[in-house]
Design a protein around this motif. Structure first.
Motif, PDB file in Angstrom:
ATOM      1  N   GLU A  46       0.739  -1.187   0.058  1.00  0.00           N
ATOM      2  CA  GLU A  46      -0.048   0.068  -0.059  1.00  0.00           C
ATOM      3  C   GLU A  46       0.990   1.182   0.051  1.00  0.00           C
ATOM      4  OE1 GLU A  46      -3.375   0.276   2.591  1.00  0.00           O
ATOM      5  OE2 GLU A  46      -3.894  -1.735   2.439  1.00  0.00           O
ATOM      6  N   LEU A  47       2.044   1.365   0.324  1.00  0.00           N
ATOM      7  CA  LEU A  47       2.591   2.597   0.543  1.00  0.00           C
ATOM      8  C   LEU A  47       4.373   2.229   0.348  1.00  0.00           C
ATOM      9  CD1 LEU A  47       3.876   2.657   3.597  1.00  0.00           C
ATOM     10  CD2 LEU A  47       1.701   3.054   4.158  1.00  0.00           C
ATOM     11  N   ASP A  48       5.137   3.052   0.373  1.00  0.00           N
ATOM     12  CA  ASP A  48       6.589   3.094   0.221  1.00  0.00           C
ATOM     13  C   ASP A  48       7.319   3.393   1.555  1.00  0.00           C
ATOM     14  OD1 ASP A  48       9.240   2.916  -0.572  1.00  0.00           O
ATOM     15  OD2 ASP A  48       9.149   4.756  -1.693  1.00  0.00           O
ATOM     16  N   ILE A  49       7.546   2.182   2.272  1.00  0.00           N
ATOM     17  CA  ILE A  49       8.167   2.702   3.579  1.00  0.00           C
ATOM     18  C   ILE A  49       9.438   3.233   3.699  1.00  0.00           C
ATOM     19  CG2 ILE A  49       9.191   1.057   5.672  1.00  0.00           C
ATOM     20  CD1 ILE A  49       6.811  -0.830   5.285  1.00  0.00           C
ATOM     21  N   GLY A  82      12.125   5.556   3.109  1.00  0.00           N
ATOM     22  CA  GLY A  82      12.062   6.980   3.264  1.00  0.00           C
ATOM     23  C   GLY A  82      11.160   7.501   4.244  1.00  0.00           C
ATOM     24  N   ALA A  83      10.602   6.896   4.640  1.00  0.00           N
ATOM     25  CA  ALA A  83       9.159   7.433   5.601  1.00  0.00           C
ATOM     26  C   ALA A  83       9.842   7.635   6.952  1.00  0.00           C
ATOM     27  CB  ALA A  83       8.136   6.427   5.533  1.00  0.00           C
ATOM     28  N   ASP A  84       8.876   8.884   7.289  1.00  0.00           N
ATOM     29  CA  ASP A  84       9.167   8.859   9.120  1.00  0.00           C
ATOM     30  C   ASP A  84       8.154   8.549   9.651  1.00  0.00           C
ATOM     31  OD1 ASP A  84      11.828  10.629   8.667  1.00  0.00           O
ATOM     32  OD2 ASP A  84      10.505  12.198   7.659  1.00  0.00           O
ATOM     33  N   VAL A  85       8.624   7.698  10.778  1.00  0.00           N
ATOM     34  CA  VAL A  85       7.611   6.803  11.545  1.00  0.00           C
ATOM     35  C   VAL A  85       7.486   7.321  13.018  1.00  0.00           C
ATOM     36  CG1 VAL A  85       6.885   4.472  12.155  1.00  0.00           C
ATOM     37  CG2 VAL A  85       8.074   4.755   9.967  1.00  0.00           C
ATOM     38  N   LEU A  86       6.304   7.234  13.615  1.00  0.00           N
ATOM     39  CA  LEU A  86       6.303   7.491  14.948  1.00  0.00           C
ATOM     40  C   LEU A  86       5.555   6.289  15.703  1.00  0.00           C
ATOM     41  CD1 LEU A  86       6.117   9.323  17.717  1.00  0.00           C
ATOM     42  CD2 LEU A  86       4.071  10.120  16.752  1.00  0.00           C
ATOM     43  N   ASP A  87       6.247   5.651  16.465  1.00  0.00           N
ATOM     44  CA  ASP A  87       5.673   4.302  17.307  1.00  0.00           C
ATOM     45  C   ASP A  87       5.183   4.803  18.691  1.00  0.00           C
ATOM     46  OD1 ASP A  87       5.220   1.910  18.150  1.00  0.00           O
ATOM     47  OD2 ASP A  87       7.185   1.182  17.935  1.00  0.00           O
ATOM     48  N   ALA A  89       2.754  18.279  20.129  1.00  0.00           N
ATOM     49  CA  ALA A  89       3.090  17.707  19.085  1.00  0.00           C
ATOM     50  C   ALA A  89       3.825  18.773  18.177  1.00  0.00           C
ATOM     51  CB  ALA A  89       2.257  16.820  18.351  1.00  0.00           C
ATOM     52  N   ASP A  90       5.189  18.633  17.901  1.00  0.00           N
ATOM     53  CA  ASP A  90       5.782  19.517  17.067  1.00  0.00           C
ATOM     54  C   ASP A  90       6.441  19.261  15.781  1.00  0.00           C
ATOM     55  OD1 ASP A  90       7.762  17.965  18.255  1.00  0.00           O
ATOM     56  OD2 ASP A  90       9.027  19.491  18.975  1.00  0.00           O
ATOM     57  N   ARG A  91       5.914  17.903  15.300  1.00  0.00           N
ATOM     58  CA  ARG A  91       6.463  17.412  14.031  1.00  0.00           C
ATOM     59  C   ARG A  91       5.310  16.428  13.757  1.00  0.00           C
ATOM     60  NH1 ARG A  91      11.278  12.951  13.650  1.00  0.00           N
ATOM     61  NH2 ARG A  91      11.001  12.751  11.541  1.00  0.00           N
ATOM     62  N   SER A  92       5.429  16.077  12.351  1.00  0.00           N
ATOM     63  CA  SER A  92       4.255  15.154  11.452  1.00  0.00           C
ATOM     64  C   SER A  92       5.117  14.119  10.963  1.00  0.00           C
ATOM     65  CB  SER A  92       3.742  16.178  10.391  1.00  0.00           C
ATOM     66  OG  SER A  92       2.865  17.037  10.993  1.00  0.00           O
ATOM     67  N   PHE A  93       4.442  13.002  10.861  1.00  0.00           N
ATOM     68  CA  PHE A  93       5.073  11.731  10.382  1.00  0.00           C
ATOM     69  C   PHE A  93       4.207  11.343   9.307  1.00  0.00           C
ATOM     70  CE2 PHE A  93       6.216  12.447  14.519  1.00  0.00           C
ATOM     71  CZ  PHE A  93       7.792  12.124  14.811  1.00  0.00           C
ATOM     72  N   ASP A  94       4.712  10.527   8.520  1.00  0.00           N
ATOM     73  CA  ASP A  94       4.341   9.733   7.321  1.00  0.00           C
ATOM     74  C   ASP A  94       3.370   8.605   7.810  1.00  0.00           C
ATOM     75  OD1 ASP A  94       5.567  11.176   4.972  1.00  0.00           O
ATOM     76  OD2 ASP A  94       7.473  10.442   6.045  1.00  0.00           O
ATOM     77  N   ILE A  95       3.901   7.977   8.863  1.00  0.00           N
ATOM     78  CA  ILE A  95       3.283   6.666   9.290  1.00  0.00           C
ATOM     79  C   ILE A  95       3.140   7.093  10.851  1.00  0.00           C
ATOM     80  CG2 ILE A  95       3.123   4.294   9.605  1.00  0.00           C
ATOM     81  CD1 ILE A  95       4.952   4.127   6.820  1.00  0.00           C
ATOM     82  N   VAL A  96       1.898   6.564  11.489  1.00  0.00           N
ATOM     83  CA  VAL A  96       1.964   6.717  13.054  1.00  0.00           C
ATOM     84  C   VAL A  96       1.314   5.355  13.326  1.00  0.00           C
ATOM     85  CG1 VAL A  96       0.785   7.559  14.957  1.00  0.00           C
ATOM     86  CG2 VAL A  96       1.673   9.202  13.075  1.00  0.00           C
TER      87      VAL A  96
END
Length: 177
Positions: free
Chosen positions: A39-42, A44-49, A108-115
């Motif tokens: 479904e997506l290109d992991i 290069g993504a920025d991820v929040l866990d 929150a001070d940042r956005s992510f591609d995947i959370v």
């Protein structure tokens, strides 16, 4: 517990027994990442866990080429364990944070591609969590939120809900911003 695929494929994780976490099973993680790879290109993504526990999800994303991962958990032992893995495996694009996710939602001070979020199922705020995460600004425009939950939760009425997958007793709901 092991890393399923990528750079760290086959590496084992042996968290201490006193970590208060409910790790996502290898089978559920493998199924989740099979869906994500289609479904997506992991890469290069920025991820929040969020509620990262053992950090297996963060490590899986890093192993598969994510640009960065930030793992947040309220438990000091979780952070300490993941910091040890980070050092041992020489991972420089993984950030670990010991904090209460619910308090950080307001800062929150940042956005992510995947959370990815795997909160305690019994938390009374659980049903509102998807909206709380989107309202925080953590999910980039066109970004993806993946929420792990038990069968007692259903998020199909949420406006950002995209799909649901179940693997044995593990449920994942997917939301798009």
């Amino acid at each position: 517990m092991r890393i399923i695929s990528g750079k760290y494929k086959g590496r084992r994780l042996s968290p201490p027994a006193n970590i208060k976490a409910r790790p996502t099973t290898d089978m559920a993680r493998e199924a989740l990442f099979n869906v994500l790879q289609n479904e997506l290109d992991i890469h290069g993504a920025d991820v929040l866990d969020l509620f990262s526990g053992t950090g297996a999800i963060s490590l899986e994303f890093i192993s598969r080429g994510a640009n960065s991962a930030t793992a947040i958990d309220v438990e000091y032992l979780s952070k300490k364990f993941l910091d040890g893995i980070k050092k041992e495996w020489e991972i420089d694009n993984l950030k670990t944070v010991k904090a209460d996710v619910f308090k950080l939602l307001k800062k929150a001070d940042r956005s992510f591609d995947i959370v990815f979020a795997d909160p305690p199922y019994a938390d009374p705020r659980f049903p509102e969590l998807p909206d709380m995460i989107f309202d925080s600004g953590w999910v980039k425009q066109d970004g993806l939120l993946i929420l792990e939950h038990g069968s007692e939760h259903n998020f199909e009425s949420n406006l950002r809900f995209q799909s649901h997958r179940q693997y044995s007793s593990v449920n994942f709901s997917f939301f798009r911003n």
